[in-house]
Design an enzyme around this catalytic site. Structure first.
Site, PDB file in Angstrom:
ATOM      1  N   GLU A 112       4.411  -4.736  -5.474  1.00 25.67           N
ATOM      2  CA  GLU A 112       3.586  -4.146  -5.042  1.00 25.67           C
ATOM      3  C   GLU A 112       2.878  -3.297  -5.962  1.00 25.67           C
ATOM      4  OE1 GLU A 112       6.968  -5.083  -1.803  1.00 25.67           O
ATOM      5  OE2 GLU A 112       6.572  -4.357  -4.109  1.00 25.67           O
ATOM      6  N   HIS A 165       7.510  -2.844  -9.891  1.00 21.09           N
ATOM      7  CA  HIS A 165       7.665  -3.832  -8.616  1.00 21.09           C
ATOM      8  C   HIS A 165       6.338  -4.548  -8.317  1.00 21.09           C
ATOM      9  CE1 HIS A 165      11.331  -1.546  -6.652  1.00 21.09           C
ATOM     10  NE2 HIS A 165      11.270  -1.504  -7.895  1.00 21.09           N
TER      11      HIS A 165
END
Length: 165
Positions: A63, A61
């Site tokens: 992040e 992802h």
């Protein structure tokens, strides 16, 4: 409801725009519509987009990818004093990664329900709930450029690769 939407600054808006721009670059590269920018002392340390499809790694992802790049750039696993700007409210995995990296703040744009609305199978656990249940010292600030983040995510649906996970 975001925990502290009133604590947004002009710098927060500027760095969130960097994350949105990176998410758009990810869309252009055939990736999912998520971006994240990590900042320390008003300096961008990393700015990355989701690379789940490019790496065939369901944990890649935006992040998590930004944390990995920031840790390499700073030569440490401790990102104390850093803020992460995410175009979408972090999922539980990403929130946990932010906690373990000792990030000081999470500032996000779109909400989990915005991602669910376009077909992502997000767990409906708000970042502020993760913070409280943890408990975690991370400051959580939501709705920074939410409309722009949600619009970018919705526009992704009409692109060349509208794959969700």
């Amino acid at each position: 409801m975001p925990e502290s939407a009133g604590r947004l600054s002009a710098a927060d808006e500027r760095f969130m725009q960097r994350a949105i721009d990176k998410a758009r670059a990810g869309i252009d590269a055939g990736q999912s519509p998520f971006g994240a920018c990590i900042v320390k002392a008003d300096t961008v340390v990393s700015c990355e987009h989701n690379v789940v499809w490019a790496t065939t790694d369901s944990t890649a992802h935006a992040e998590v990818h930004a944390i990995r790049v920031a840790c390499r750039a700073l030569g440490t696993i401790d990102l104390s004093g850093c803020t992460i700007y995410s175009t979408c409210e972090p999922c539980p995995m990403c929130f946990s990664a932010c906690h373990w990296a000792h990030l000081a703040r999470i500032v996000y744009g779109a909400r989990i329900e915005d991602a669910r609305r376009i077909g992502f199978h997000e767990l409906a656990i708000a970042a502020v709930t993760m913070k409280e249940l943890g408990p975690s010292p991370i400051e959580v600030v939501g709705d920074c450029r939410r409309a722009a983040s949600a619009a970018m995510m919705a526009a992704w649906l009409s692109g060349p690769r509208p794959d969700t996970y």
